[in-house]
Design an enzyme around this catalytic site. Sequence first.
Site, short mmCIF file in Angstrom:
data_model
loop_
_atom_site.label_atom_id
_atom_site.label_comp_id
_atom_site.label_asym_id
_atom_site.label_seq_id
_atom_site.Cartn_x
_atom_site.Cartn_y
_atom_site.Cartn_z
N CYS A 99 3.37 -1.18 -4.24
CA CYS A 99 2.96 -1.51 -5.88
C CYS A 99 3.37 -0.39 -6.73
O CYS A 99 3.54 0.88 -6.29
CB CYS A 99 1.38 -1.66 -5.88
SG CYS A 99 0.74 -1.62 -7.67
N GLU A 128 -2.99 3.45 2.11
CA GLU A 128 -2.67 3.82 0.71
C GLU A 128 -2.57 5.39 1.03
O GLU A 128 -1.81 6.05 0.36
CB GLU A 128 -3.07 3.35 -0.28
CG GLU A 128 -2.49 3.94 -1.54
CD GLU A 128 -3.43 3.40 -2.97
OE1 GLU A 128 -3.44 4.13 -3.80
OE2 GLU A 128 -4.03 2.27 -2.92
N HIS A 142 0.77 -1.28 -0.06
CA HIS A 142 0.01 0.06 0.09
C HIS A 142 0.82 1.22 -0.02
O HIS A 142 0.28 2.45 -0.18
CB HIS A 142 -0.95 -0.10 1.41
CG HIS A 142 -1.68 -1.11 1.35
ND1 HIS A 142 -1.38 -2.36 2.40
CD2 HIS A 142 -2.85 -1.76 0.74
CE1 HIS A 142 -2.14 -3.46 2.16
NE2 HIS A 142 -3.38 -2.90 1.30
N ASN A 192 -10.53 -2.43 -2.60
CA ASN A 192 -10.91 -2.80 -3.92
C ASN A 192 -12.12 -3.75 -3.83
O ASN A 192 -13.03 -3.77 -4.76
CB ASN A 192 -9.68 -3.15 -4.72
CG ASN A 192 -9.35 -4.53 -4.39
OD1 ASN A 192 -9.74 -5.50 -4.91
ND2 ASN A 192 -8.11 -4.60 -3.66
N THR A 205 -5.42 4.28 -5.43
CA THR A 205 -5.63 3.35 -6.68
C THR A 205 -6.89 2.44 -6.72
O THR A 205 -7.12 1.75 -7.91
CB THR A 205 -4.37 2.66 -6.95
OG1 THR A 205 -4.09 1.74 -5.80
CG2 THR A 205 -3.27 3.52 -7.11
#
Length: 316
Positions: free
Chosen positions: A101, A131, A79, A230, A170
Amino acid sequence: MTKPPLTLYLAAPRGFCAGVDRAIKIVEMAIEKWGAPVYVRHEIVHNKFVVDGLRERGAIFVEELSECPDDRPVIFSAHGVPKAVPAKAEARNMVYVDATCPLVSKVHIEAQRHADAGLQMIMIGHAGHPETIGTMGQLPPGEVLLVETPADVETVEVRDPSKLAYVTQTTLSVDDTAEIVTALNKRFPQIIGPHKEDICYATTNRQEAVKAMAPKCDAMLVVGAPNSSNSRRLVEVGSRAGCDYAQLVQRATDIDWRSLEGIKSIGITAGASAPEQLINEVIDAFKDRYDVTTEMVETAVENVEFKVPRVLRVPA
């Protein structure tokens, strides 16, 4: 007794993305290279099954760097982390590996580039998500302002409306984010957006597959963790796209079978941090109870791969 018939729609893409694959591989390779224990700051990815498996192999999960000894390697989660974290690790001469990522790192670089150009940042994201904390922590306090809804856009106080840029988490809902971006552009016509959408390809692809699958299904299950952004967005997208019953399950034992009585079709997908093993477990649970016909709903093919950091590719 004959089993009732059931059409099982399986979304593709689903499950692991390249960033999650890479992050898990980093922990495994670090344990191979340096032996156990290896410390990991925050869950490497948001999935209990994955984290428990790595813990059994010798990973110790902590929330803060202060919980790590100086003489063992530490890995930063997929994250991302605020800039202060690697700076503290370097000050303590620690060996650390950043499993952020690459698509999150891209957002970090973008934020820094805009700040260097004298722009204040607005981040579209969820407060408290690692994140969001990591991205906002790339710049000094006050340089990144968080908005979560179009209503937040109306009240956010900026330094100079003509010197603004925005970035996004994201793992957001593509549709929700579009509404917030519209609100930003309306209130701040000169605001600068990313060259390419910050919401990652994997998040977008999984949401598109759910949109295609949802109208066909009496019910839909998303395999994923409750703290996975997500995965939770996939449930919301499924509900909005026409599936009356959309639920998050961590694994087959979480399925509420009474709520599914009388269904003729089920859609199954999984968040980007859910392993295929848990998806198969859910599919098998339906096969035990129903005469299942499986249909794939494929909206994209993914072939993205991210390299692990060089430090793990060279011998100890």
